[in-house]
Design an enzyme around this catalytic site. Structure first.
Site, PDB file in Angstrom:
ATOM      1  N   LYS A  93       0.854  -1.195   0.000  1.00  0.00           N
ATOM      2  CA  LYS A  93       0.000   0.000   0.000  1.00  0.00           C
ATOM      3  C   LYS A  93       0.889   1.245   0.000  1.00  0.00           C
ATOM      4  O   LYS A  93       1.883   1.292   0.727  1.00  0.00           O
ATOM      5  CB  LYS A  93      -0.904  -0.028   1.239  1.00  0.00           C
ATOM      6  N   SER A 138      -9.923   2.229   2.570  1.00  0.00           N
ATOM      7  CA  SER A 138      -8.947   2.946   1.780  1.00  0.00           C
ATOM      8  C   SER A 138      -7.963   2.032   1.044  1.00  0.00           C
ATOM      9  O   SER A 138      -7.294   2.493   0.117  1.00  0.00           O
ATOM     10  CB  SER A 138      -8.152   3.906   2.675  1.00  0.00           C
ATOM     11  N   SER A 194     -10.391  -0.110   6.755  1.00  0.00           N
ATOM     12  CA  SER A 194      -9.777   0.000   5.427  1.00  0.00           C
ATOM     13  C   SER A 194      -9.129  -1.258   4.865  1.00  0.00           C
ATOM     14  O   SER A 194      -8.766  -1.279   3.693  1.00  0.00           O
ATOM     15  CB  SER A 194      -8.734   1.114   5.419  1.00  0.00           C
TER      16      SER A 194
HETATM   17  N1  GLN Z   1     -13.510   4.634   6.035  1.00  0.00           N
HETATM   18  C1  GLN Z   1     -12.853   5.041   7.239  1.00  0.00           C
HETATM   19  C2  GLN Z   1     -12.438   6.474   7.156  1.00  0.00           C
HETATM   20  O1  GLN Z   1     -12.721   7.080   6.179  1.00  0.00           O
HETATM   21  C3  GLN Z   1     -11.716   4.128   7.542  1.00  0.00           C
HETATM   22  C4  GLN Z   1     -10.461   4.465   6.837  1.00  0.00           C
HETATM   23  C5  GLN Z   1      -9.317   3.591   7.234  1.00  0.00           C
HETATM   24  O2  GLN Z   1      -9.490   2.561   7.893  1.00  0.00           O
HETATM   25  N2  GLN Z   1      -8.122   4.006   6.888  1.00  0.00           N
HETATM   26  O3  GLN Z   1     -11.827   7.015   8.037  1.00  0.00           O
END
Ligand code: GLN
Length: 489
Positions: A76, A153, A177
């Protein structure tokens, strides 16, 4: 070769039926073919990959094979990689080339794996569809013509792994995410116990929640990757001393042959609206667990529905502090202004996208002296209560299962408000607040042919058992997630 699991490929590499070079070439060819359409990589590293593969082949020939020797992976683009651009999918870091290697990516180097590239994500990992990426959103390889989200994400990671553009790799999970994108792409995505995997060298979003973890096509593969990633790191003050994840290469069954397992179902989630498909699949998998000899018990996490509100105070608060460092002075984008303050303003206005700016504003607001008590401290209390409730629940059961999300992947052009996006995290954020391990496993297909995931949640540091049950759920679900099946080519 693309459809091989990591475990299968390791076996073939060991027996010299295939070479790391061939395996890597096959993946690079496939990236060439589909990489642009799927938009799952921000940076591709073909030369590095071929060099990694050659080194792996040499070790295998010399009888010195390492744990992941020759396995092509994605990283990532939040993990700093020395000499390789690391962007966090932000304009702010568009041209940032780190001079150091994150602990996690170093562990992958030491394991002998082959780096294919840096995968796409939401900007600074803030989002759910990977649409906040400065580089555009990755696409879900399932029913590709429909242009569905691969989630976020870690959506570039799931798009790449589900499509055979990597055999597995890394994600990070601050509020879901890893699990949410894995669920809607038919993959196994594991958020380990907080403290098991080092955050050092990983671009920070919300430090008390950020959790690096593996994504793969099977639970066994996820366990192999986690065994590479786990371990104490003195460079990360929240890394747990003596934390290890020792994996033999095959997850042992936790069901059958008279084995006893108490599986909890969260009472408060019963009233949450989910799709008819998700409900049907969830009920089926619970029935499967019961027939396999598990005892199903109802558990209560009284404040779990407040987790979302607590998360969307704590995460932006920490983010506003973490992202204060991007000011155009030390590294990253710099837009010259008339004076120092103007340079800060111009740099941050140009470098951050809308969602990141929204979170900076919310985060600074809830930390301001007038709001700190009412918002931030209150959220911290809710967080404590949720963590305590998980502890209490795990006195009544060994593992908990719940949906990973409400339904299947939505089209990328869905027009959701910020709050509607936030609501999609309802099933995942509580586990980050509590720091417990949670894994999404492919649990079945909806009537529209798209995959759905179920989460398995465990006690802190019971990561192994979480993955063991994930393996059973994946077997019950029977989702065929081989890339050439998903894409039909
Ligand atoms: N969807 C969540 C957010 O927007 C989680 C994002 C994540 O786990 N990095 O914060």
């Amino acid at each position: 070769m693309i459809d091989l699991t990591i475990a299968e490929a390791l076996e073939k590499l060991k027996n010299k039926e295939i070479s790391a070079t061939e395996l890597t070439r096959a993946h690079l060819d496939r990236i060439e073919k589909y990489g642009a359409d799927l938009n799952c990589y921000i940076t591709i590293t073909p030369e590095r990959a071929m060099a990694d593969a050659a080194a792996a082949d040499a070790r295998i020939a010399a009888g010195q094979m390492r744990i992941l020797d020759g396995i092509p992976i994605e990283m990532k683009d939040l993990f700093a990689t020395r000499g390789i651009r690391t962007t966090a999918a932000s304009r702010m870091l568009e041209n940032f080339v780190p001079e150091y290697e994150s602990t996690i990516s170093q562990k992958f180097i030491d394991s002998g794996s082959v780096l294919l590239g840096k995968s796409n994500l939401d900007e600074f990992a803030m989002g759910t569809f990977s649409k906040t990426s400065f580089f555009g959103a990755p696409v879900n390889p399932w029913q590709m013509e429909k242009r569905l989200t691969a989630g976020g994400s870690s959506g570039g990671a799931t798009s790449a792994i589900a499509s055979g553009l990597a055999m597995g790799g890394t994600g990070t999970d601050t509020g879901g995410s890893i699990r949410f994108p894995s669920a809607i792409t038919g993959l196994v995505g594991m958020k380990p116990t907080y403290g098991l995997c080092s955050r050092w060298g990983c671009v920070a979003f919300a430090s008390s929640l950020d959790t690096p973890g593996p994504i793969a096509r099977t639970a066994d593969d996820a366990a192999i990757l986690l065994s590479v990633m786990a371990g104490h790191d003195p460079k990360d003050s929240t890394s747990t001393p003596n934390a290890t994840f020792n994996f033999s290469g095959k997850l042992e069954p936790v069901l059958g042959n008279g084995k006893k397992l108490r599986v909890g179902v969260i009472k408060e989630f019963a009233d949450v609206e989910i799709s008819a498909d998700m409900k049907r699949i969830f009920d089926k998998r619970i029935a499967d667990l019961e027939s396999a000899g598990a005892e199903i018990v109802q558990v209560s996490i009284p404040n779990i529905l407040d987790a979302l509100a607590a998360y969307y105070i704590i995460a932006p608060a920490e983010a506003s502090s973490n992202l204060a460092r991007y000011d155009g002075m030390r590294y990253g984008l710099r837009v010259e202004g008339s004076d120092l303050l103007d340079t800060y303003k111009k740099t941050r206005a140009a470098g951050f996208g809308t969602e990141v700016q929204r979170r900076m504003i919310v985060g600074t607001a809830v930390l301001s002296s007038e709001s700190y008590e009412v918002y931030f401290m209150q959220a911290a209390r809710v967080r404590r209560m949720i963590a305590d409730s998980f502890d209490a629940a795990f006195k009544q059961c060994d593992l908990i299962v719940c949906p990973s999300g409400a339904g299947t992947a939505l089209p990328l052009d869905s027009d959701l408000t910020p709050l509607e996006y936030y609501a999609l995290d309802l099933f995942t954020v509580a586990m980050n607040l509590a720091g417990v391990p949670a894994c999404s496993a492919p649990a079945g297909l909806a009537d529209n042919g798209l995959p759905l995931g179920i989460q398995i949640v465990g006690r802190r540091f019971d990561d192994m058992r979480v993955l063991q049950l994930a393996k059973h759920i994946q077997e019950f679900g029977g989702v065929d997630n081989r890339p050439t099946k998903i894409m039909g080519k």
